[in-house]
Write an enzyme that holds these catalytic residues in place. Structure first.
Site, short mmCIF file in Angstrom:
data_model
loop_
_atom_site.label_atom_id
_atom_site.label_comp_id
_atom_site.label_asym_id
_atom_site.label_seq_id
_atom_site.Cartn_x
_atom_site.Cartn_y
_atom_site.Cartn_z
N CYS A 1 30.70 29.04 43.33
CA CYS A 1 31.16 30.35 42.85
C CYS A 1 29.98 30.98 42.11
O CYS A 1 29.54 30.44 41.09
CB CYS A 1 32.38 30.17 41.94
N GLU B 1 30.60 42.50 38.89
CA GLU B 1 31.29 43.19 39.98
C GLU B 1 30.28 43.37 41.11
O GLU B 1 29.34 44.17 41.00
CB GLU B 1 31.82 44.54 39.47
N GLU C 1 27.14 31.96 34.27
CA GLU C 1 27.83 30.73 34.67
C GLU C 1 28.08 30.72 36.18
O GLU C 1 28.37 31.75 36.77
CB GLU C 1 29.15 30.61 33.90
N CYS D 1 39.95 39.33 31.35
CA CYS D 1 38.87 38.57 31.97
C CYS D 1 37.75 38.29 30.97
O CYS D 1 37.29 39.21 30.26
CB CYS D 1 38.33 39.34 33.17
N SER E 1 34.55 39.14 46.15
CA SER E 1 35.72 39.71 45.49
C SER E 1 35.33 40.95 44.70
O SER E 1 34.32 40.96 44.01
CB SER E 1 36.31 38.66 44.55
N HIS F 1 46.39 42.48 41.12
CA HIS F 1 46.97 42.14 39.82
C HIS F 1 48.18 42.95 39.36
O HIS F 1 48.74 42.66 38.30
CB HIS F 1 45.92 42.16 38.71
N CYS G 1 38.07 44.69 32.59
CA CYS G 1 39.44 44.20 32.81
C CYS G 1 39.87 43.41 31.57
O CYS G 1 39.14 42.54 31.10
CB CYS G 1 39.51 43.31 34.06
N CYS H 1 39.22 30.89 37.45
CA CYS H 1 39.08 32.35 37.61
C CYS H 1 39.19 33.06 36.28
O CYS H 1 40.11 32.81 35.51
CB CYS H 1 40.21 32.89 38.49
N SER I 1 40.87 42.25 43.80
CA SER I 1 41.62 41.92 42.58
C SER I 1 42.69 42.99 42.38
O SER I 1 42.38 44.09 41.94
CB SER I 1 40.67 41.88 41.39
N CYS J 1 29.51 42.21 32.69
CA CYS J 1 30.26 43.07 33.62
C CYS J 1 30.65 44.35 32.91
O CYS J 1 30.95 44.34 31.72
CB CYS J 1 31.52 42.32 34.08
N1 SAH Z 1 34.54 41.59 39.60
C1 SAH Z 1 35.04 40.95 40.78
C2 SAH Z 1 34.63 39.51 40.89
C3 SAH Z 1 35.26 38.58 39.89
S1 SAH Z 1 36.30 37.49 40.74
C4 SAH Z 1 36.55 41.13 40.84
O1 SAH Z 1 37.12 41.63 39.90
O2 SAH Z 1 37.15 40.79 41.85
C5 SAH Z 1 37.21 36.74 39.47
C6 SAH Z 1 38.70 36.83 39.74
O3 SAH Z 1 39.41 36.22 38.65
C7 SAH Z 1 39.17 38.27 39.81
O4 SAH Z 1 40.21 38.39 40.72
C8 SAH Z 1 39.68 38.46 38.41
O5 SAH Z 1 40.53 39.55 38.30
C9 SAH Z 1 40.36 37.14 38.16
N2 SAH Z 1 40.59 36.87 36.75
C10 SAH Z 1 39.99 37.43 35.69
N3 SAH Z 1 40.46 36.92 34.55
C11 SAH Z 1 41.38 36.00 34.89
C12 SAH Z 1 42.19 35.11 34.15
N4 SAH Z 1 42.13 35.06 32.82
N5 SAH Z 1 43.02 34.29 34.83
C13 SAH Z 1 43.06 34.31 36.18
N6 SAH Z 1 42.30 35.13 36.94
C14 SAH Z 1 41.48 35.97 36.30
#
Ligand code: SAH
Length: 347
Positions: free
Chosen positions: A103, A158, A90, A117, A189, A214, A114, A331, A212, A110
């Site tokens: 994006c 990633e 996507e 996600c 990211s 969190h 996480c 996201c 990321s 992946c």
């Molecule tokens: N793998 C990379 C690129 C993905 S970026 C990374 O982790 O940074 C996508 C972003 O959305 C990341 O910051 C991820 O942690 C965040 N994300 C993942 N699931 C989410 C959710 N359910 N709600 C909001 N942000 C989320």
């Protein structure tokens, strides 16, 4: 397998066309056509017909197929793009006042796992090539008829787990004879792969880096992100500070606010103590719902309180404006696809 011209830089294209008995300058013509979203050699009308046919025999140029397109009320469009081997990813097109942004996904699936996600739900299939990432851009530009000035590499995957292709992609997209996109308009990211962060600061100091984060401590972060066990917070933040020193640019920390988990005053206090004094910016994202996951987001008011606390204590922060939530394009809502599963939705 025929070589994919989208994967070639200008000098590789030159070697390729001279190998076919053509003049070197033809390579620049092809390179320019690719940056104008050409989908076939046939479209490259300033190349002699015989050469176009030869190219089609000796090389491949295939843009991903649009398997599904969803448009949000805010104008955001989410695409499911299929590659010839059946994998699908996507990608999202967004309009901002400063220009159009895309994006991009960097992998099909992946490995990072996480827990909140969607991208990780169906596991990892394979890396995307630089040419396939350019293909995501070309397919979407063709469909929208709009140019793209900004890129965020925040789709599925990633990026630092696919470092080589990402760096080839950045060099291609930035090339003055190609799309000529400014590296400063690109944000990448990562979930926090420290060796990638270190290398990236040296290779691409102009590209914006987002991390990321969190969570404000290892205990919480390890529950959300398995990567934290290998690269704990202290080391990650040290790598980010070093990145700021090398590049002179502030790092963005993405912080997903999860109800009853990481979004209370104590967490904001701990985050401030971790980040105060470093060159950074915190981007707060109320967790977006993923239907398979029990985690819940916070409301806008709670997010604003969290932001105000950070700001009042010297840590710059914003609450991210969420585009495309109604079509699961926000996201963390992007996921791996597979052509056969989606056949009924092909338009
Ligand atoms: N793998 C990379 C690129 C993905 S970026 C990374 O982790 O940074 C996508 C972003 O959305 C990341 O910051 C991820 O942690 C965040 N994300 C993942 N699931 C989410 C959710 N359910 N709600 C909001 N942000 C989320």
């Amino acid at each position: 397998m025929k070589p994919d011209v989208q994967n070639m830089d200008l000098s590789q294209l030159e070697t390729f066309v001279t190998g076919l008995g053509e003049k070197k300058f033809r390579a620049a013509q092809i390179f320019t056509w690719l940056s104008r979203n050409a989908a076939s050699f046939e479209e490259m009308t300033d190349l002699p017909k015989g050469f176009r046919e030869k190219l089609a025999e000796e090389a491949c140029l295939t843009l991903p197929t649009i398997l599904r397109k969803q448009e949000s009320a805010d104008g955001t469009r989410k695409y499911l793009l299929g590659f010839p081997d059946g994998q699908a990813v996507e990608s999202v097109f967004m309009k901002y006042h400063h220009g159009n942004s895309i994006c991009l996904s960097s992998q099909a699936g992946c490995k990072m796992g996480c827990v909140f996600c969607a991208s990780t739900l169906n596991g990892f299939k394979r890396n995307l090539t630089a040419g396939e990432m350019l293909g995501e851009m070309a397919a979407i530009s063709r469909d929208t008829g709009e140019s793209i000035s900004h890129i965020v590499i925040m789709g599925t995957g990633e990026p630092f787990d696919n470092y080589e292709e990402i760096s080839r992609f950045l060099n291609l997209v930035h090339h003055p004879k190609g799309r000529n996109l400014s590296l400063r308009n690109i944000t990448i990211s990562t979930c926090g792969l420290i060796p990638g962060i270190e290398k990236f600061g040296k290779d691409f100091p102009q590209v914006n880096l987002a991390i990321s984060l969190h969570a404000p401590n290892d205990e919480l972060r390890s529950q959300l992100m398995p990567v934290n066990k290998k690269y704990p917070l202290k080391d990650l933040l040290a790598a980010c500070r070093k990145h700021g020193d090398i590049t002179g640019r502030r790092v963005t920390f993405e912080y997903t606010l999860i109800k009853d988990f990481n979004s209370d005053r104590v967490h904001a206090e701990e985050l401030v103590s971790r980040l105060r004094g470093s060159l950074c910016h915190v981007n707060l994202i109320p967790l977006n719902p993923v239907k398979e996951s029990p985690w819940k987001g916070v409301d806008r008011k709670k997010a604003q309180e969290f932001r105000d606390f950070l700001e009042d204590h010297g840590v710059p922060a914003t609450v991210r404006r969420e585009l495309g939530r109604d079509i699961d394009a926000a996201c963390g809502q992007l996921r791996l696809g597979w052509m056969e599963d989606t056949s009924e939705t092909i338009s």
